[in-house]
Design a protein around this motif. Sequence first.
Motif, short mmCIF file in Angstrom:
data_model
loop_
_atom_site.label_atom_id
_atom_site.label_comp_id
_atom_site.label_asym_id
_atom_site.label_seq_id
_atom_site.Cartn_x
_atom_site.Cartn_y
_atom_site.Cartn_z
N CYS A 191 75.04 91.87 46.29
CA CYS A 191 74.71 91.22 47.56
C CYS A 191 75.99 90.72 48.20
N ALA A 192 76.17 91.02 49.50
CA ALA A 192 77.39 90.63 50.23
C ALA A 192 77.28 89.26 50.88
N GLY A 193 76.24 88.49 50.52
CA GLY A 193 76.06 87.17 51.13
C GLY A 193 75.37 87.29 52.47
N GLN A 194 75.52 86.26 53.28
CA GLN A 194 74.87 86.25 54.60
C GLN A 194 75.27 87.47 55.41
N ASP A 195 74.31 88.05 56.11
CA ASP A 195 74.62 89.19 56.98
C ASP A 195 75.45 88.71 58.17
N LEU A 196 76.74 89.04 58.15
CA LEU A 196 77.65 88.54 59.17
C LEU A 196 77.54 89.33 60.47
N ALA A 197 76.85 90.45 60.42
CA ALA A 197 76.67 91.23 61.65
C ALA A 197 75.55 90.65 62.50
N GLU A 247 75.44 81.87 67.00
CA GLU A 247 74.33 80.92 67.16
C GLU A 247 73.77 80.45 65.83
N MET A 248 74.55 80.59 64.76
CA MET A 248 74.03 80.22 63.45
C MET A 248 73.76 78.72 63.38
N ASP A 249 72.55 78.35 62.95
CA ASP A 249 72.25 76.94 62.70
C ASP A 249 72.38 76.76 61.19
N PHE A 250 73.57 76.33 60.76
CA PHE A 250 73.86 76.29 59.32
C PHE A 250 72.90 75.38 58.56
N GLU A 251 72.69 74.18 59.10
CA GLU A 251 71.87 73.22 58.35
C GLU A 251 70.45 73.75 58.18
N LYS A 252 69.90 74.29 59.27
CA LYS A 252 68.54 74.85 59.21
C LYS A 252 68.49 76.04 58.24
N GLY A 253 69.49 76.93 58.36
CA GLY A 253 69.52 78.11 57.50
C GLY A 253 69.58 77.73 56.03
N LEU A 254 70.43 76.77 55.73
CA LEU A 254 70.58 76.38 54.33
C LEU A 254 69.34 75.67 53.82
N LYS A 255 68.82 74.75 54.64
CA LYS A 255 67.67 73.95 54.16
C LYS A 255 66.38 74.77 54.11
N ALA A 263 79.39 91.10 44.41
CA ALA A 263 78.56 89.90 44.61
C ALA A 263 79.44 88.93 45.37
N ALA A 264 79.13 88.71 46.66
CA ALA A 264 80.05 87.95 47.51
C ALA A 264 79.32 86.81 48.21
N GLY A 265 80.05 85.73 48.47
CA GLY A 265 79.48 84.59 49.18
C GLY A 265 78.22 84.10 48.50
N ALA A 266 77.17 83.89 49.30
CA ALA A 266 75.92 83.40 48.74
C ALA A 266 75.26 84.45 47.84
N GLY A 293 87.24 82.79 53.11
CA GLY A 293 87.68 83.91 53.95
C GLY A 293 87.17 83.79 55.38
N ILE A 294 86.04 83.07 55.55
CA ILE A 294 85.53 82.85 56.91
C ILE A 294 85.48 81.34 57.22
N ALA A 295 86.35 80.60 56.54
CA ALA A 295 86.53 79.17 56.82
C ALA A 295 85.27 78.34 56.62
N LEU A 296 84.47 78.74 55.62
CA LEU A 296 83.28 77.95 55.29
C LEU A 296 83.46 77.30 53.92
N VAL A 297 82.58 76.39 53.59
CA VAL A 297 82.54 75.81 52.25
C VAL A 297 81.53 76.59 51.42
O1 T3D Z 1 73.77 78.81 57.18
C1 T3D Z 1 74.01 79.96 56.83
O2 T3D Z 1 73.16 80.84 56.89
C2 T3D Z 1 75.40 80.28 56.32
C3 T3D Z 1 75.34 80.92 55.01
C4 T3D Z 1 76.40 81.61 54.57
C5 T3D Z 1 76.32 82.25 53.25
C6 T3D Z 1 77.36 83.31 53.01
O3 T3D Z 1 77.13 84.14 52.18
S1 T3D Z 1 78.81 83.28 53.89
C7 T3D Z 1 79.73 84.63 53.17
C8 T3D Z 1 79.33 85.95 53.78
N1 T3D Z 1 79.89 87.07 53.07
C9 T3D Z 1 81.16 87.45 53.16
O4 T3D Z 1 81.99 86.85 53.83
C10 T3D Z 1 81.54 88.70 52.43
C11 T3D Z 1 82.17 89.70 53.36
N2 T3D Z 1 82.32 90.98 52.70
C12 T3D Z 1 83.28 91.23 51.80
O5 T3D Z 1 84.06 90.40 51.39
C13 T3D Z 1 83.34 92.64 51.29
O6 T3D Z 1 82.76 93.48 52.26
C14 T3D Z 1 82.62 92.84 49.94
C15 T3D Z 1 83.40 92.12 48.83
C16 T3D Z 1 81.18 92.30 49.97
C17 T3D Z 1 82.54 94.35 49.61
O7 T3D Z 1 83.81 94.90 49.69
P1 T3D Z 1 83.96 96.50 49.65
O8 T3D Z 1 85.42 96.79 49.77
O9 T3D Z 1 83.24 97.04 48.48
O10 T3D Z 1 83.16 97.04 50.92
P2 T3D Z 1 83.54 96.90 52.46
O11 T3D Z 1 84.17 98.17 52.92
O12 T3D Z 1 84.29 95.64 52.71
O13 T3D Z 1 82.10 96.73 53.13
C18 T3D Z 1 81.22 97.84 53.24
C19 T3D Z 1 80.40 97.67 54.49
O14 T3D Z 1 79.56 96.52 54.36
C20 T3D Z 1 81.28 97.42 55.72
O15 T3D Z 1 80.63 98.00 56.84
P3 T3D Z 1 81.12 99.42 57.42
O16 T3D Z 1 82.57 99.26 57.78
O17 T3D Z 1 80.90 100.40 56.30
O18 T3D Z 1 80.23 99.64 58.61
C21 T3D Z 1 81.23 95.92 55.84
O19 T3D Z 1 81.50 95.46 57.15
C22 T3D Z 1 79.79 95.64 55.45
N3 T3D Z 1 79.61 94.26 55.00
C23 T3D Z 1 80.18 93.70 53.94
N4 T3D Z 1 79.80 92.44 53.83
C24 T3D Z 1 78.96 92.22 54.85
C25 T3D Z 1 78.83 93.38 55.61
N5 T3D Z 1 78.06 93.45 56.69
C26 T3D Z 1 77.39 92.32 57.04
N6 T3D Z 1 77.47 91.18 56.37
C27 T3D Z 1 78.23 91.07 55.28
N7 T3D Z 1 78.26 89.91 54.59
#
Ligand code: T3D
Length: 260
Positions: free
Chosen positions: A64-70, A75-83, A108-111, A136-140
Motif C-alpha cells: 500500500c502506497a498510503g493516501q492516494d496523493l492523486a 482540499e484535504m481535511d486532515f483532521e476529518k480524514g484521520l478521525k 509499504a509507504a506512509g499510512a 517526503g511531503i512535509a507531514l507528520v
Molecule cells: O488526512 C489524511 O488523509 C492524510 C493522510 C495521509 C496518509 C499518508 O499515507 S501520507 C503518505 C502518502 N504516500 C506517499 O507519500 C508515498 C508516495 N510514493 C512513494 O514513495 C513511492 O511511489 C513508493 C515507495 C510507494 C513506490 O515506489 P516505486 O519506485 O516502487 O514506484 P513509483 O514509480 O514511485 O510509483 C508507481 C506509480 O504509483 C507512480 O505512478 P505512474 O508514474 O506509474 O503513473 C506513482 O505516482 C504512483 N503512486 C505511488 N504512490 C502513490 C501513487 N499514486 C497516488 N498516491 C500515492 N500515494
Amino acid sequence: MAQYENILYDLPAPGVAKVTLNRPDRLNAYTNPLLSELADAFRQAKADENVRVVIVTGAGRGFCAGQDLAANTAEMDFEKGLKEYYRPMILALADLGKPSIAMVNGAAAGAGMSLALACDFRIAAQNAKFVTAFAGIALVPDAGMSYHLPRLVGLARAQEMITFNRPVGADEALSIGLVTKIAPADQLEATTLAFAGQLVNIPTVAFALTRQMLHRSFDLDLSGALAQEEKNQPIAGATADFMEGIRAFMEKRAPQFKGK
Ligand code: T3D
C-alpha cells in the motif's frame, strides 16, 4: 459475506481470513471508501468465530502506497480524514481479538506502512520496502506510525527512518526487528499461510489479553504491569483452553486449543 469494491475478503485456509487491498493500478493507495471497507472487514473477521487469524496484503506489486496523493490534496481535511477514516480502521485492527499478519508483497509507504506496523506480525517478500514517506511531503506520521514504529525498532531508529524517509529493504527490516520473517517473492504466500497455520490453534483469549498487556506496558510502572497481570490471569484461567492446556500437559499430548 459482505461485498466490497476496493478490497477482497476471502478464507484461503481453515481458520484464516485474508484481506487484500485491491487497487493495484494505484499501488493500493487509500481512498475513504477503501479505508471504510478495511475497517468493516476487520470487524467481520472479529465477529466470525471460525476465523482465528487474519492476513492483510495488497494486490499486485505493492502492499500500500498510503493516501492516494492523486486525489484532491489541496482540499484535504486532515483532521476529518484521520478521525473518520484512519482511526476506525486502525482501531478495528487493534480490536481484532485474534492475531494479524501483514503479508508485505512490495512497497509499504506512509499510512500503508502504518497498517503493516499495526499488525501483530509482518512477513515480507525479499523485494519489499518500507518507506515512512510522511516527511517526503512535509507531514507528520499518522495512522498509528508514531505509536508503533518506536515500539518496534526503538526511538532513535524510528526518528531516523521518519526524518530521512530512507527506504528500508527486507534484509534490513529483518535485522532491526521490523519484520518477523522474509521470504522469496514467489514463496511469500506459502510462507505466510504456513505461519498463519501456526496461529490457528493458539489460545486466542490469552493471545488477545497478552497483546493488550504488552502494548500498555510501555505506559505503566512495575506495579501497574503487575496489576494488569492480576486482572487478566483470572480471565485467561477461566477459559476452556486453560483446562485443555492442563489436561494435555497431564496426558503428555499437544493441546487442542479452540480459542475459547
Ligand atoms: O488526512 C489524511 O488523509 C492524510 C493522510 C495521509 C496518509 C499518508 O499515507 S501520507 C503518505 C502518502 N504516500 C506517499 O507519500 C508515498 C508516495 N510514493 C512513494 O514513495 C513511492 O511511489 C513508493 C515507495 C510507494 C513506490 O515506489 P516505486 O519506485 O516502487 O514506484 P513509483 O514509480 O514511485 O510509483 C508507481 C506509480 O504509483 C507512480 O505512478 P505512474 O508514474 O506509474 O503513473 C506513482 O505516482 C504512483 N503512486 C505511488 N504512490 C502513490 C501513487 N499514486 C497516488 N498516491 C500515492 N500515494
